[in-house]
Design an enzyme around this catalytic site. Structure first.
Site, PDB file in Angstrom:
ATOM      1  CE  LYS A  71      -4.074  -1.753   2.437  1.00 16.42           C
ATOM      2  NZ  LYS A  71      -4.943  -1.484   3.595  1.00 16.42           N
ATOM      3  CG  ASP A 106      -9.334   1.202   4.431  1.00 11.40           C
ATOM      4  OD1 ASP A 106     -10.173   0.444   3.913  1.00 11.40           O
ATOM      5  OD2 ASP A 106      -8.180   0.840   4.749  1.00 11.40           O
TER       6      ASP A 106
HETATM    7  P1  NAP Z   1      -1.407  -1.603  12.044  1.00 13.74           P
HETATM    8  O1  NAP Z   1      -0.980  -0.438  11.214  1.00 13.74           O
HETATM    9  O2  NAP Z   1      -0.491  -2.757  12.215  1.00 13.74           O
HETATM   10  O3  NAP Z   1      -1.802  -1.038  13.510  1.00 13.74           O
HETATM   11  C1  NAP Z   1      -2.174  -1.914  14.555  1.00 13.74           C
HETATM   12  C2  NAP Z   1      -2.608  -1.121  15.786  1.00 13.74           C
HETATM   13  O4  NAP Z   1      -3.065  -2.053  16.783  1.00 13.74           O
HETATM   14  C3  NAP Z   1      -1.488  -0.293  16.434  1.00 13.74           C
HETATM   15  O5  NAP Z   1      -2.022   0.885  16.969  1.00 13.74           O
HETATM   16  C4  NAP Z   1      -1.011  -1.246  17.554  1.00 13.74           C
HETATM   17  O6  NAP Z   1      -0.392  -0.576  18.622  1.00 13.74           O
HETATM   18  C5  NAP Z   1      -2.343  -1.831  17.998  1.00 13.74           C
HETATM   19  N1  NAP Z   1      -2.177  -3.089  18.719  1.00 13.74           N
HETATM   20  C6  NAP Z   1      -1.801  -4.294  18.215  1.00 13.74           C
HETATM   21  N2  NAP Z   1      -1.757  -5.213  19.198  1.00 13.74           N
HETATM   22  C7  NAP Z   1      -2.115  -4.576  20.349  1.00 13.74           C
HETATM   23  C8  NAP Z   1      -2.230  -4.986  21.720  1.00 13.74           C
HETATM   24  N3  NAP Z   1      -1.996  -6.260  22.089  1.00 13.74           N
HETATM   25  N4  NAP Z   1      -2.626  -4.064  22.635  1.00 13.74           N
HETATM   26  C9  NAP Z   1      -2.869  -2.788  22.279  1.00 13.74           C
HETATM   27  N5  NAP Z   1      -2.747  -2.324  20.992  1.00 13.74           N
HETATM   28  C10 NAP Z   1      -2.371  -3.222  20.048  1.00 13.74           C
HETATM   29  O7  NAP Z   1      -2.765  -2.243  11.497  1.00 13.74           O
HETATM   30  P2  NAP Z   1      -3.960  -1.489  10.715  1.00 13.74           P
HETATM   31  O8  NAP Z   1      -3.743  -1.644   9.244  1.00 13.74           O
HETATM   32  O9  NAP Z   1      -4.130  -0.121  11.285  1.00 13.74           O
HETATM   33  O10 NAP Z   1      -5.210  -2.443  11.083  1.00 13.74           O
HETATM   34  C11 NAP Z   1      -5.724  -2.476  12.392  1.00 13.74           C
HETATM   35  C12 NAP Z   1      -6.984  -3.330  12.475  1.00 13.74           C
HETATM   36  O11 NAP Z   1      -8.011  -2.781  11.652  1.00 13.74           O
HETATM   37  C13 NAP Z   1      -6.796  -4.772  11.997  1.00 13.74           C
HETATM   38  O12 NAP Z   1      -7.544  -5.592  12.874  1.00 13.74           O
HETATM   39  C14 NAP Z   1      -7.404  -4.773  10.605  1.00 13.74           C
HETATM   40  O13 NAP Z   1      -7.897  -6.058  10.239  1.00 13.74           O
HETATM   41  C15 NAP Z   1      -8.545  -3.795  10.809  1.00 13.74           C
HETATM   42  N6  NAP Z   1      -8.992  -3.160   9.542  1.00 13.74           N
HETATM   43  C16 NAP Z   1     -10.284  -3.355   9.167  1.00 13.74           C
HETATM   44  C17 NAP Z   1     -10.747  -2.745   8.011  1.00 13.74           C
HETATM   45  C18 NAP Z   1     -12.190  -2.963   7.594  1.00 13.74           C
HETATM   46  O14 NAP Z   1     -12.514  -2.699   6.444  1.00 13.74           O
HETATM   47  N7  NAP Z   1     -13.049  -3.386   8.483  1.00 13.74           N
HETATM   48  C19 NAP Z   1      -9.908  -1.935   7.232  1.00 13.74           C
HETATM   49  C20 NAP Z   1      -8.590  -1.749   7.662  1.00 13.74           C
HETATM   50  C21 NAP Z   1      -8.142  -2.377   8.831  1.00 13.74           C
HETATM   51  P3  NAP Z   1       1.199  -0.271  18.611  1.00 13.74           P
HETATM   52  O15 NAP Z   1       1.382   0.979  17.791  1.00 13.74           O
HETATM   53  O16 NAP Z   1       1.543  -0.078  20.047  1.00 13.74           O
HETATM   54  O17 NAP Z   1       1.873  -1.477  17.994  1.00 13.74           O
END
Ligand code: NAP
Length: 280
Positions: A71, A106
């Protein structure tokens, strides 16, 4: 096939080409709208991505979705709009004449899902967002564009929340993870953008009792569809929006750009994807 019909095709580019619901969604709309077109998954490794994208039409595509890990590179290789630039990642590519343009759907996926499922979600204009990753950037950009005045952003890694706030300006207040409960009484909207609550991950531990009874709770996680967070919100009688709504609504913009008609997110489409999620 009828030679007079123009067949247009789009694809999802990823590596590895993980199981995605995008082909199911786009094939449903192609069928519904009677459009001769296609949507495939293209497994392209990082070292082949630039060649593939810079010659997308040569590979037979009018546009594409882009997923992990491409991306950010997609943003660099295309002409991005404000949304893609603010999110720092592009998930949708299309041609404007000879120019390969990009956006991040998104943003509208999140906002349109809330509008459909929880109208009036803006409330008094304050939100709490948990997480500071790519999905959080799309969520916060959409909220601010929509007129939300203050976003309290809590993240496990505080440095990331602070960097996020520097990018988005004074409307975003960074918080340590432990401070998230204290700001709940101010919020009309609470959004989980972390992976907590996803199948195989720990649940998000959060006491929702300080939230106003008019607050809306949204979760981006869609496996499972009802996360522990959403279950707790529903038990309190709060309105909710699940991650499947966002997933479906983010697909609308790309389809319209590639195939020329704006499709609808229907109950039938949602049921189709729910069935697929339940099977896998
Ligand atoms: P990302 O960039 O990897 O960010 C992950 C986030 O989750 C970070 O803020 C991370 O905190 C936090 N995190 C992970 N494990 C954690 C824990 N054990 N305790 C507290 N915080 C934790 O991922 P992303 O692309 O933003 O995606 C995040 C979520 O959104 C995923 O579940 C993804 O499947 C979902 N999503 C859904 C859609 C949809 O269309 N529904 C679209 C996009 C994403 P740190 O910064 O401290 O690591």
């Amino acid at each position: 096939m009828n030679a007079e019909k123009i067949t247009r095709a789009a694809c999802l580019i990823g590596w590895p080409a993980a199981h995605s619901r995008s082909p199911l969604i786009h094939h449903y709309w192609l069928r519904q709208l009677g459009i001769e077109g296609g949507y495939s998954i293209e497994a392209v490794p990082p070292e082949g991505f630039a060649e593939f994208v810079l010659n997308l039409s040569g590979h037979g595509f009018v546009g594409a979705n882009v997923t992990i890990p491409h991306k950010e590179r997609a943003l660099e290789l295309s002409a991005p709009d404000d949304r893609a630039r603010a999110v720092g990642a592009a998930n949708t590519l299309w041609y404007d004449g000879d120019t390969l343009r990009s956006t991040n759907t998104d943003v509208e996926g999140f906002i349109n899902s809330l509008d459909a499922g929880a109208p009036g979600w803006e409330g008094a204009g304050e939100a709490v967002v948990l997480g500071a990753g790519g999905a959080a950037r799309a969520v916060v950009f959409g909220m601010l564009e929509r007129g939300i005045k203050r976003v309290h952003l809590a993240n496990r890694t505080i440095d990331r929340a602070q960097a996020f706030a520097r990018q988005f300006g004074t409307s975003v207040t960074p918080l340590a993870w432990e401070e998230k409960e204290a700001v709940l009484p101010h919020a009309s909207l609470l959004v989980n953008t972390t992976s907590l609550g996803m199948k195989g991950q720990p649940a998000l531990a959060l006491d929702l009792s300080p939230l106003s009874p008019r607050a809306v709770v949204a979760d981006l996680v869609y496996v499972p569809l009802e996360t522990p967070l959403l279950a707790a919100a529903r038990a309190r009688g709060l309105r909710t929006a699940d991650g499947l709504g966002m997933l479906l609504h983010q697909a609308v913009g790309g389809f319209e750009l590639w195939f020329g008609q704006r499709p609808k997110v229907t109950a039938e489409l949602r049921a189709l994807i729910e069935d697929d999620l339940a099977r896998t």
